[in-house]
Write an enzyme that holds these catalytic residues in place. Structure first.
Site, short mmCIF file in Angstrom:
data_model
loop_
_atom_site.label_atom_id
_atom_site.label_comp_id
_atom_site.label_asym_id
_atom_site.label_seq_id
_atom_site.Cartn_x
_atom_site.Cartn_y
_atom_site.Cartn_z
CB SER A 112 -0.93 -0.03 1.22
OG SER A 112 -1.79 1.08 1.22
CE LYS B 225 -0.95 1.82 -3.59
NZ LYS B 225 -0.54 0.47 -4.04
CE1 TYR C 110 -0.22 4.96 -5.10
CE2 TYR C 110 0.11 6.59 -3.36
CZ TYR C 110 0.49 5.42 -3.99
OH TYR C 110 1.56 4.70 -3.51
#
Length: 307
Positions: A149, A167, A163
């Protein structure tokens, strides 16, 4: 000489052709494991990193954003399983979801097509790897599931909002899987790196609709920091070689991880923080959440049915 236990492990690492993926692959190979590393251009990867093959690694051409990726993974898994079955052994697979890229910008400045393509790699690609590998891990009653991650998966970053969102999604999915997989002898980990000295920062894409004027100052300031880090990686404190070593240690429950695993509830994912910058940001976020929890006590109870 590597132990028998080590030789039974097969690491399957997506996005192994550069950065932290490559570091994990090389560390695992040097520790005596077998490694299958995926990339979208394995000829280029092989030319740039000959040490991978010299150490016994196997490249696999794979684009996890494509629906056919699951079939490709299953084919290689079946071949490996057949090889081990001739020795009456059940290999321990280490499934590492690492492939992905960052994206700078606000979602309102991204086209539907850009968003969909991003989700194909960074969410659906994750799931395709799980769908291909997890039935084998369950059948073997052993294995390790690792999701690479980012600290931005736990600490949202406005400039990387999509993003951060993907994650956070994969972290939640991984934590959910931990409970299901623990009865089958499968350990689950979430690795949250901070800034490491790899090309990752420079390999970003930006919102295809540009940057809204209202956000331009903040976005451009962050882009300036990213560009500076790309030119001078001394701005970053993370050592990718040590990153690879720590992940191997976590899989083997050795070194710093021997005592961590001994006291960890294996029905939960072990969340691994790597990098002092990551650790600091994590601490700030936990403190904010703790204060919010305290402040909301009266509000939470105010919504109950009156007795």
């Amino acid at each position: 000489m590597a132990s028998t236990a080590l030789l039974k492990k097969i690491w399957f690492i997506t996005g192994a052709s550069s950065g932290l993926g490559l570091s994990m692959a090389l560390s695992a190979l040097r520790a005596g494991h077998r490694v299958i590393g995926t990339g979208r251009n394995i000829e280029k990867a092989a030319a740039e990193h000959p040490e991978f093959a010299q150490l016994g690694g196997q490249w696999l051409q794979l684009d996890v954003s494509q629906p056919g990726a699951e079939r490709t993974i299953q084919d290689i898994v079946n071949l490996e399983e057949q090889r081990f079955s001739t020795r009456n052994e059940q290999p321990h697979w280490v499934a590492v979801n690492n492939a992905g890229a960052t994206l700078i910008g606000a979602v309102e400045d991204m086209s539907d097509n850009q968003i969909q393509q991003y989700l194909q790699t960074n969410v659906l690609g994750f799931i395709r790897v799980w769908k291909a590998l997890l039935p084998t891990l369950r059948r073997n009653r052993t294995g390790t599931l690792i999701s690479i991650s980012s600290i931005f998966g736990f600490v949202p970053k406005a400039e990387h909002m999509l993003y951060s969102a993907v994650k956070a999604t994969t972290e939640s999915l991984t934590e959910s899987y931990a409970t299901l997989l623990e009865p089958f002898g499968i350990k689950t980990m979430i690795v949250e790196p901070g800034g490491f000295r790899t090309p990752f920062a420079g390999n970003n894409s930006k919102s295809d609709g540009g940057i809204s004027a209202d956000y331009e100052s903040k976005m451009q300031a962050w882009i300036g920091i990213i560009d500076a880090a790309q030119r001078d990686d001394m701005m970053l404190t993370g050592d990718p070689v040590k990153f690879g070593h720590r992940v191997v240690d976590a899989v083997e429950s050795q070194g710093l991880f021997e005592s961590l695993w001994a006291k960890h509830d294996k029905s939960k994912a072990l969340r691994i923080l790597l990098g002092t910058d990551c650790y600091s940001l994590f601490k700030e976020r936990v403190e904010d959440l703790q204060q919010g929890y305290i402040d909301m006590a009266e509000v939470a109870h105010s919504a109950n049915v009156d007795e």
